[in-house]
Scaffold this motif. Structure first.
Motif, mmCIF file in Angstrom:
data_model
loop_
_atom_site.group_PDB
_atom_site.id
_atom_site.type_symbol
_atom_site.label_atom_id
_atom_site.label_comp_id
_atom_site.label_asym_id
_atom_site.label_seq_id
_atom_site.Cartn_x
_atom_site.Cartn_y
_atom_site.Cartn_z
ATOM 1 N N GLU A 189 34.544 39.952 45.528
ATOM 2 C CA GLU A 189 35.797 40.509 46.023
ATOM 3 C C GLU A 189 37.004 39.898 45.317
ATOM 4 O O GLU A 189 37.957 40.602 44.985
ATOM 5 N N ARG A 190 36.952 38.591 45.055
ATOM 6 C CA ARG A 190 38.107 37.917 44.474
ATOM 7 C C ARG A 190 38.245 38.159 42.967
ATOM 8 O O ARG A 190 39.345 38.063 42.426
ATOM 9 N N THR A 191 37.157 38.433 42.284
ATOM 10 C CA THR A 191 37.192 38.539 40.825
ATOM 11 C C THR A 191 37.051 39.963 40.300
ATOM 12 O O THR A 191 37.295 40.187 39.116
ATOM 13 N N PHE A 192 36.665 40.915 41.121
ATOM 14 C CA PHE A 192 36.443 42.269 40.625
ATOM 15 C C PHE A 192 37.748 42.888 40.158
ATOM 16 O O PHE A 192 38.721 42.974 40.908
ATOM 17 N N SER A 193 37.773 43.304 38.881
ATOM 18 C CA SER A 193 38.924 43.936 38.214
ATOM 19 C C SER A 193 40.173 43.071 38.243
ATOM 20 O O SER A 193 41.279 43.572 38.109
ATOM 21 N N LYS A 194 40.025 41.747 38.425
ATOM 22 C CA LYS A 194 41.169 40.841 38.444
ATOM 23 C C LYS A 194 41.015 39.653 37.521
ATOM 24 O O LYS A 194 42.010 39.026 37.172
ATOM 25 N N LEU A 195 39.797 39.330 37.137
ATOM 26 C CA LEU A 195 39.543 38.091 36.420
ATOM 27 C C LEU A 195 39.722 38.295 34.920
ATOM 28 O O LEU A 195 39.153 39.222 34.336
ATOM 29 N N SER A 196 40.528 37.442 34.307
ATOM 30 C CA SER A 196 40.735 37.437 32.862
ATOM 31 C C SER A 196 40.457 36.039 32.343
ATOM 32 O O SER A 196 40.878 35.049 32.942
ATOM 33 N N LEU A 197 39.762 35.978 31.206
ATOM 34 C CA LEU A 197 39.379 34.695 30.626
ATOM 35 C C LEU A 197 39.481 34.793 29.115
ATOM 36 O O LEU A 197 38.856 35.661 28.498
ATOM 37 N N LYS A 198 40.322 33.927 28.542
ATOM 38 C CA LYS A 198 40.544 33.880 27.102
ATOM 39 C C LYS A 198 41.010 35.223 26.549
ATOM 40 O O LYS A 198 40.523 35.716 25.526
ATOM 41 N N GLY A 199 41.931 35.850 27.253
ATOM 42 C CA GLY A 199 42.529 37.094 26.794
ATOM 43 C C GLY A 199 41.709 38.336 27.023
ATOM 44 O O GLY A 199 42.066 39.406 26.510
ATOM 45 N N ARG A 200 40.619 38.254 27.776
ATOM 46 C CA ARG A 200 39.772 39.418 28.026
ATOM 47 C C ARG A 200 39.626 39.648 29.521
ATOM 48 O O ARG A 200 39.435 38.704 30.283
ATOM 49 N N ARG A 201 39.701 40.913 29.918
ATOM 50 C CA ARG A 201 39.465 41.280 31.308
ATOM 51 C C ARG A 201 37.954 41.395 31.522
ATOM 52 O O ARG A 201 37.278 42.236 30.931
#
Length: 329
Positions: free
Chosen positions: A254-266
């Motif tokens: 729930e917290r990371t779906f379609s929200k998490l970005s890491l090193k410039g990538r979604r």
């Protein structure tokens, strides 16, 4: 009654404070902020009573900001004194109230509101503190060049109705244009369906960078629960994150779906699939398969490749229900 006595009597209702109530976005990135305090300098835009006004600069190349409403009105709605957004989720009051009302009508009152979690910001939004657009530059008359404190860029949509938003509508949640736009976007947001199989506690993480490591993924997903394992496949740019508890995996999804970005990538967050598969429509129980087969009463089957037996696999790769039937043979 004289005018001086009337003024002294009305001052009992004026609001004085020593520190403002602000959200992290309005406060800025710098932890050491110098503020200008002026007692009874402005009238609250909600209750119209004089209150102590604070002014400060959130950071470099940012515009000066000030408090717009008094602390009594801010505490009543739990909002910021400057942007009048909710202090917990950073959302307009109309969006917050509608989401809470819908959650109270549903059966799951104790569960966290999924709508608020999806719409809330994961980090402070400092972009809202940027300086205004230079009106002289739009007309081609700005002579300050790089020394101009205002932005030299064209607005996205000058005729957009959101530019006419006022503080009273945002505070009371009536005809809030920003809130209506966000509520309309909720229905168009993609949803991540939770699998019915309660044994699944693994998340698929896709679109990873080549320089990503297992330790970095562990640091990102560990705050949501205790992790059993992290399997990284760098060639295909994806990984599997397995939790000990199913509830922790649901919280992370729930917290990371379609929200998490890491090193410039979604990143792409999905639920991992089980190795079980149902019988095909043309399945014949009397038919001989090339590999060893193991069937169940609930309509599921495991088929091994030729030359490979179930006993040859380690117990960790075999489901518990399958492993018990192997032992009973």
């Amino acid at each position: 009654m004289s005018l001086s006595k009337a003024i002294t009597y009305n001052r009992h209702n004026w609001k004085d404070s020593s520190c403002p109530i602000l959200c992290p976005s309005c406060l800025g990135e710098n932890p050491n902020v110098r503020m200008i305090k002026e007692r009874y300098d402005k009238n609250c835009k909600i209750c119209t009573r004089p209150f102590t006004c604070f002014r400060w600069c959130p950071g470099m190349q940012m515009r000066f900001k000030k408090t717009e409403i008094c602390q009594a009105c801010a505490r009543m709605k739990n909002v910021c004194q400057t942007c009048v957004l909710d202090l917990v989720y950073g959302l307009p009051t109309q969006v917050r109230d509608v989401a809470i009302m819908n959650a109270n009508k549903s059966a799951a009152r104790a569960a966290k509101n999924k709508t608020l979690i999806k719409l809330s910001r994961m980090a402070p939004y400092y972009t809202q503190n940027r300086s205004r657009i230079c009106s002289f530059w739009l007309r081609g008359r700005c002579r300050r060049a790089e020394g101009c404190p205002y932005r030299h860029e064209k607005p996205h949509d000058p005729d957009e109705v959101l530019y006419s938003q006022n503080i009273r509508d945002r505070y009371y949640g009536n005809n809030d244009l920003v809130a209506e736009k966000m509520l309309h976007r909720v229905g168009l947001m993609p949803k991540l369906d939770v699998p019915l199989d309660k044994t699944i506690s693994t998340l698929y993480v896709g679109n990873l960078s080549e320089q990503i490591s297992e330790a970095e993924l562990l640091n990102v997903f560990y705050p949501y629960g205790e992790i059993r394992s992290v399997t990284l496949v760098p060639r295909q740019s994806y990984a599997f994150v397995q939790y000990f508890n199913r509830s922790d995996a649901e919280l992370a999804a729930e917290r990371t779906f379609s929200k998490l970005s890491l090193k410039g990538r979604r990143l792409i967050i999905k639920w991992a699939r089980t190795q079980q598969r149902p019988f095909p429509l043309n399945f014949n129980k009397n038919r001989r398969y090339a590999g060893e087969e193991l069937s169940f009463g609930n309509g599921e089957i495991y088929i091994m490749p030729p030359g490979l037996k179930l006993r040859d696999l380690p117990p960790s790769l075999i489901p518990t229900s399958v492993y018990k039937q192997i032992v009973q043979r």
